[in-house]
Design a protein around this motif. Structure first.
Motif, PDB file in Angstrom:
ATOM      1  N   LYS A  78     -34.951 -32.932  16.717  1.00 35.34           N
ATOM      2  CA  LYS A  78     -33.782 -33.684  16.285  1.00 35.34           C
ATOM      3  C   LYS A  78     -33.153 -34.409  17.474  1.00 35.34           C
ATOM      4  O   LYS A  78     -33.206 -33.917  18.601  1.00 35.34           O
ATOM      5  N   PRO A  79     -32.525 -35.560  17.242  1.00 38.58           N
ATOM      6  CA  PRO A  79     -31.865 -36.292  18.321  1.00 38.58           C
ATOM      7  C   PRO A  79     -30.762 -35.460  18.966  1.00 38.58           C
ATOM      8  O   PRO A  79     -30.129 -34.624  18.326  1.00 38.58           O
ATOM      9  N   ARG A  80     -30.565 -35.697  20.260  1.00 35.74           N
ATOM     10  CA  ARG A  80     -29.492 -35.079  21.044  1.00 35.74           C
ATOM     11  C   ARG A  80     -29.597 -33.561  21.142  1.00 35.74           C
ATOM     12  O   ARG A  80     -28.600 -32.873  21.323  1.00 35.74           O
ATOM     13  N   LYS A  81     -30.805 -33.022  21.041  1.00 33.14           N
ATOM     14  CA  LYS A  81     -31.026 -31.613  21.316  1.00 33.14           C
ATOM     15  C   LYS A  81     -31.488 -31.416  22.759  1.00 33.14           C
ATOM     16  O   LYS A  81     -31.231 -30.380  23.367  1.00 33.14           O
ATOM     17  N   SER A  82     -32.181 -32.399  23.298  1.00 28.24           N
ATOM     18  CA  SER A  82     -32.641 -32.383  24.688  1.00 28.24           C
ATOM     19  C   SER A  82     -32.341 -33.740  25.294  1.00 28.24           C
ATOM     20  O   SER A  82     -32.153 -34.733  24.580  1.00 28.24           O
ATOM     21  N   GLY A  83     -32.298 -33.795  26.623  1.00 25.63           N
ATOM     22  CA  GLY A  83     -32.033 -35.064  27.282  1.00 25.63           C
ATOM     23  C   GLY A  83     -31.457 -34.855  28.662  1.00 25.63           C
ATOM     24  O   GLY A  83     -31.546 -33.767  29.241  1.00 25.63           O
ATOM     25  N   ILE A  84     -30.841 -35.907  29.190  1.00 27.66           N
ATOM     26  CA  ILE A  84     -30.305 -35.863  30.544  1.00 27.66           C
ATOM     27  C   ILE A  84     -28.788 -35.920  30.510  1.00 27.66           C
ATOM     28  O   ILE A  84     -28.186 -36.675  29.735  1.00 27.66           O
ATOM     29  N   VAL A  85     -28.159 -35.085  31.316  1.00 27.12           N
ATOM     30  CA  VAL A  85     -26.714 -35.111  31.553  1.00 27.12           C
ATOM     31  C   VAL A  85     -26.516 -35.683  32.950  1.00 27.12           C
ATOM     32  O   VAL A  85     -27.056 -35.152  33.920  1.00 27.12           O
ATOM     33  N   ILE A  86     -25.760 -36.753  33.051  1.00 27.49           N
ATOM     34  CA  ILE A  86     -25.616 -37.448  34.328  1.00 27.49           C
ATOM     35  C   ILE A  86     -24.263 -37.101  34.933  1.00 27.49           C
ATOM     36  O   ILE A  86     -23.213 -37.372  34.337  1.00 27.49           O
ATOM     37  N   VAL A  87     -24.295 -36.485  36.091  1.00 30.27           N
ATOM     38  CA  VAL A  87     -23.085 -36.049  36.785  1.00 30.27           C
ATOM     39  C   VAL A  87     -22.690 -37.132  37.780  1.00 30.27           C
ATOM     40  O   VAL A  87     -23.500 -37.570  38.598  1.00 30.27           O
ATOM     41  N   VAL A  88     -21.447 -37.575  37.685  1.00 31.34           N
ATOM     42  CA  VAL A  88     -20.961 -38.666  38.525  1.00 31.34           C
ATOM     43  C   VAL A  88     -19.598 -38.293  39.095  1.00 31.34           C
ATOM     44  O   VAL A  88     -19.004 -37.281  38.714  1.00 31.34           O
ATOM     45  N   GLN A  89     -19.114 -39.141  39.980  1.00 31.67           N
ATOM     46  CA  GLN A  89     -17.745 -39.046  40.447  1.00 31.67           C
ATOM     47  C   GLN A  89     -17.035 -40.347  40.119  1.00 31.67           C
ATOM     48  O   GLN A  89     -17.667 -41.357  39.795  1.00 31.67           O
ATOM     49  N   ALA A  90     -15.716 -40.322  40.186  1.00 30.59           N
ATOM     50  CA  ALA A  90     -14.926 -41.510  39.874  1.00 30.59           C
ATOM     51  C   ALA A  90     -14.825 -42.394  41.110  1.00 30.59           C
ATOM     52  O   ALA A  90     -13.768 -42.534  41.732  1.00 30.59           O
ATOM     53  N   GLU A  91     -15.967 -42.958  41.480  1.00 31.56           N
ATOM     54  CA  GLU A  91     -16.034 -43.909  42.595  1.00 31.56           C
ATOM     55  C   GLU A  91     -17.282 -44.761  42.418  1.00 31.56           C
ATOM     56  O   GLU A  91     -18.137 -44.450  41.592  1.00 31.56           O
TER      57      GLU A  91
END
Length: 383
Positions: free
Chosen positions: A271-284
């Motif tokens: 099913k969609p959105r069960k696996s994938g990438i989480v992108i960690v960023v900062q506010a810059e």
């Protein structure tokens, strides 16, 4: 009954609760997508309307803190006296009452494509991928899931931050398994992460320094598509044991990252959105530049291999509005992206203290603001 308090004005309260009750509360709140503090407030409000409630076993209780609307705390303490119960017992009865009124809405899922696979990445280092991936893994395990956390970065920050030793370069490791240079059982390398309400449901696959060689060796292999499938091949057996597998990835755009991205793709029948990438960023701004490079890499991989990689969303980490326009305008830019912002994690001392003490954040300071936000991120990932 009209409550003599405002739900927006809260005060911290501390009680002693048995581990089993505390753990059940966190699991049920996660299942119902409810903040723990709201669940406890609802339970206390319902308890106040009762004449009595059966006694709850509070033996072995340990410290539990939450935030109740100002005034509700005093109501609870006053109601305990005529009922001749302690404040801790009143809190325990309130939580038990809420749990009994909220049955679990989710049957155990039947998986046909293995564990859900979450890749935490960004080409830029120093954005806090390690602390976020570890915190989300702890929160998922708190909610009742079996979780494997993989330190896929040869620098081994995740392994060391959690207080474990990196695998010796002469030992078997994930990299050796991926390259076909190890014959031992990969499961033998896993170590349980102790502490907190996630204990017995969270494991770590530690890093090894030989992972620095992985990119170079994958680049020189002649086997068809082994570069992309190397991780998936060795993880196939372990997937049966877990609900979630989380990868803390290196700040790299090399073949190692390709294997992680391929592993996190949406599989046939999934099913969609069960696996994938989480992108960690900062506010810059440099986080945005790094994301552009990562997005290009994902696009190329998807085009070349005809696959789909779901971007689960962004986590804006180490946010501090006191940094002014740079921080606030950058946060707004992330919030305007097509992909959702799963959470904004503030820059607070608790995470640094947990790292210094080499303890998981949700065991060291389970009720801090960062821990609560990481739980919200985990709930959003679960959908």
């Amino acid at each position: 009954m009209t409550a003599p308090y405002s739900p927006d004005d809260r005060q911290k309260v501390v009680a002693k609760l048995p581990p089993e009750l505390r753990r059940e509360l966190k699991v049920r709140a996660a299942e119902l997508d409810t903040d723990i503090q709201d669940a406890v407030a609802a339970g206390v409000t319902s308890w106040l309307a009762l004449e009595s409630h059966h006694t709850v076993d509070t033996s072995g209780g340990s410290s539990f803190s939450t935030y109740l609307p100002t005034g509700l705390y005093e109501e609870l303490k006053r109601a305990c006296k005529p009922r001749k119960v302690s404040y801790n017992q009143g809190m325990a009865q309130s939580i038990r009452l809420w749990l009994d009124s909220k049955s679990s809405p989710r049957p155990a899922p039947v998986r046909t494509t293995g564990a859900c696979r979450l890749v935490f990445g960004n080409q830029k280092g120093g954005v806090g991928k390690t602390s976020v991936s570890a915190g989300v893994a702890q929160a998922l395990a708190e909610s009742g899931k079996r979780v494997l956390l993989i330190d896929f970065d040869p620098q081994g920050h995740l392994t060391r931050q959690l207080g474990y030793a990196m695998l010796d370069i002469d030992e078997a490791s994930l990299a050796k398994h991926m390259l076909g240079d190890a014959e031992s059982d990969l499961q033998a390398l896993l170590v349980p992460i102790k502490g907190g309400d996630f204990e017995d449901r969270l494991w770590l696959l530690p890093a090894c320094k030989d992972a620095f060689l992985l990119d170079a060796k994958l680049a020189t292999t002649r086997a068809v598509r082994i570069k992309e499938t190397a991780l998936e091949r060795v993880m196939a057996e372990l997937e049966r044991e877990f609900d979630y597998i989380i990868l803390d990835c290196p700040p790299s755009l090399g073949y190692t990252m390709d294997t992680a991205l391929y592993y996190g793709r949406t599989r046939e029948g999934e099913k969609p959105r069960k696996s994938g990438i989480v992108i960690v960023v900062q506010a810059e701004d440099t986080s945005g530049d790094a994301y552009d490079m990562l997005a290009d890499q994902m696009d190329d991989l998807c085009d070349d291999l005809k696959i789909e990689i779901e971007v689960m969303g962004f986590v804006v980490n180490l946010y501090d509005a006191r940094n002014g326009f740079i921080a606030t305008s950058s946060l707004q830019s992330w919030q305007n992206m097509e992909e959702p912002v799963l959470g904004v994690v503030p820059e607070l001392k608790e995470q640094r203290e947990a790292v210094r003490r080499k303890e998981p954040l949700l065991a060291y300071e389970p009720d801090c603001e960062q821990a609560q936000i990481l739980r919200k991120i985990a709930r959003r990932i679960q959908g």
